[in-house]
Design an enzyme around this catalytic site. Structure first.
Site, short mmCIF file in Angstrom:
data_model
loop_
_atom_site.label_atom_id
_atom_site.label_comp_id
_atom_site.label_asym_id
_atom_site.label_seq_id
_atom_site.Cartn_x
_atom_site.Cartn_y
_atom_site.Cartn_z
N SER A 51 -19.78 12.98 12.38
CA SER A 51 -18.33 12.42 12.89
C SER A 51 -18.55 10.95 13.70
O SER A 51 -17.85 10.06 13.32
CB SER A 51 -17.50 13.19 13.83
OG SER A 51 -17.42 14.47 13.00
N SER A 52 -19.51 11.05 14.62
CA SER A 52 -19.74 9.83 15.55
C SER A 52 -20.28 8.78 14.68
O SER A 52 -20.12 7.50 14.80
CB SER A 52 -20.67 10.09 16.60
OG SER A 52 -20.17 11.23 17.28
N TYR A 140 -22.30 23.05 9.81
CA TYR A 140 -21.56 22.32 10.71
C TYR A 140 -19.96 22.66 10.84
O TYR A 140 -19.33 22.65 9.81
CB TYR A 140 -21.71 20.64 10.50
CG TYR A 140 -20.77 19.70 11.32
CD1 TYR A 140 -20.33 20.03 12.62
CD2 TYR A 140 -20.93 18.04 11.03
CE1 TYR A 140 -19.80 19.25 13.29
CE2 TYR A 140 -20.15 17.40 11.94
CZ TYR A 140 -19.56 17.71 13.03
OH TYR A 140 -19.15 17.04 13.85
N LYS A 168 -24.08 23.95 14.00
CA LYS A 168 -23.54 22.96 15.08
C LYS A 168 -22.04 23.41 15.34
O LYS A 168 -21.35 23.24 14.50
CB LYS A 168 -23.64 21.57 14.41
CG LYS A 168 -22.96 20.54 15.49
CD LYS A 168 -22.97 19.18 14.75
CE LYS A 168 -22.63 18.14 15.66
NZ LYS A 168 -21.31 17.94 16.09
N SER A 170 -18.90 22.97 16.87
CA SER A 170 -18.14 22.17 17.28
C SER A 170 -16.70 22.53 17.60
O SER A 170 -15.86 21.81 18.04
CB SER A 170 -18.02 20.87 16.68
OG SER A 170 -19.52 20.11 16.82
N GLY A 193 -21.36 21.90 20.26
CA GLY A 193 -20.72 20.92 19.85
C GLY A 193 -19.72 20.00 20.94
O GLY A 193 -20.12 18.73 21.16
N ASP A 195 -19.07 18.05 23.86
CA ASP A 195 -19.74 17.55 25.17
C ASP A 195 -19.39 18.27 26.22
O ASP A 195 -20.12 18.39 27.18
CB ASP A 195 -19.72 16.00 24.91
CG ASP A 195 -20.10 15.43 23.72
OD1 ASP A 195 -20.51 16.20 22.71
OD2 ASP A 195 -20.59 14.30 23.55
N GLU A 196 -18.05 18.29 26.54
CA GLU A 196 -17.38 18.75 27.74
C GLU A 196 -17.82 20.27 28.19
O GLU A 196 -17.70 20.68 29.39
CB GLU A 196 -15.94 18.74 27.67
CG GLU A 196 -15.38 17.37 27.25
CD GLU A 196 -15.14 17.08 25.91
OE1 GLU A 196 -14.31 16.66 25.54
OE2 GLU A 196 -15.84 17.82 25.05
N GLY A 212 -21.75 13.32 20.49
CA GLY A 212 -21.05 11.78 20.35
C GLY A 212 -21.38 10.78 21.60
O GLY A 212 -21.75 9.96 21.62
#
Length: 307
Positions: A51-52, A140, A168, A170, A193, A195-196, A212
């Site tokens: 995605s990133s 993913y 992965k 997310s 996945g 990040d937070e 990302g």
């Protein structure tokens, strides 16, 4: 499954951004410089073409050029996981074979998007990629963008295969992450996945993370991972909160990727602007992002000096 073989892939992976020239074409020299910038930061590796990386906005040939450039630059230094998912199965298989030919360490894929697919269709799609190479495969799972909810039954069938070594994850539920880990077993890799939620994911069983926003603060996520592994959870929680304040600022811009790429430009790493329909940074956002960039660098220095 060989536990030692799988465990060597644990860790923090930057979901690498795209790199274009000023005309919007893939620029392999900029790709190489970006990949090089992550070597030595402490990350385990790079997740390329996800995605990133705007992989789904690029042609098959462009995606191949990116992978070739990354591996020419950091093969043997960083673990390279290539996202090979595409809307068509033949394109996905072609990208899988190319990744293996170039020397990638692992491949990964989302299900095909746009069409509402059954479990059987997604299973067949993934299986053809898996069967096309000898590389380990990482599922993913990102249902909020693909529209496909991975069922426990399909996941369990996939996870039983020797070449399917991880996921992965997310999705936004750490409970779901924990369930994938429980079903897959101790030797099955789960990468956080969101990040937070890096720390929450690690607490609930994730073996590392792929993200990302790691791309503009890789050292901070490595520090967060280190604090977790050392059992310093109070300090880890404090760092996650500080990271999340940065992420909250980043997602407030019209384009997260545009904002991140602009900050890299401030550091002398040219990657071009995102490919449409993704937006670039507006001039009025330059100074706030410059201030955020200074905040990230100061925090990075703080944690580097406290090791």
């Amino acid at each position: 499954m060989n536990t030692n073989k799988v465990s060597r892939y644990k860790g923090v992976y930057v979901a690498m951004y795209s790199a274009y020239d000023d005309a919007g074409r893939v620029d392999t020299e900029r790709v190489k410089r970006l990949a090089r910038s992550y070597a030595g930061t402490g990350v385990k590796g790079l997740y390329v073409g996800g995605s990133s990386g705007e992989g789904l906005l690029q042609s098959v040939e462009e995606r191949k050029r990116v992978v070739e450039a990354v591996l020419e630059e950091v093969k043997g230094e960083l673990t390279v996981m290539v996202h090979v998912g595409a809307n068509s199965t033949p394109d996905s298989v072609e990208l899988s074979r190319h990744a293996e030919q170039c020397g990638a360490d692992l491949i990964s894929a989302v299900p095909s998007i746009y069409y509402r697919l059954s479990d059987a269709a997604v299973e067949r799609h993934w299986q053809q990629m898996i069967d096309s190479t000898s590389l380990p495969f990482v599922i993913y799972h990102i249902p909020q963008t693909t529209g496909f909810q991975l069922s426990p039954a399909l996941f369990e069938r996939m996870a039983r295969q020797d070449k399917v070594i991880g996921i992965k994850m997310s999705g936004e539920s750490t409970y779901e992450l924990q369930q994938f880990k429980d079903i897959g077993g101790e030797d099955f890799l789960v990468f956080n996945g969101p990040d937070e939620q890096f720390l929450a994911g690690r607490i609930m069983g994730a073996d590392g993370g792929i993200g990302g926003t790691y791309g503009v603060m890789p050292e901070l996520f490595c520090s967060l991972n280190r604090l977790f592994e050392e059992g310093r959870l109070d300090e880890a929680q404090q760092l996650q909160v500080r990271i999340n304040r940065i992420i909250r600022s980043l997602v407030g811009y019209p384009s997260l990727y545009g904002a991140c790429k602009y900050m890299l430009e401030l550091r002398g790493i040219e990657t071009g602007i995102p490919r449409g329909p993704l937006l670039s940074v507006a001039p009025e956002h330059h100074e706030p992002l410059a201030a955020l960039n200074r905040e990230i660098l100061a925090l990075t220095n703080e944690y580097a000096s406290s090791r």
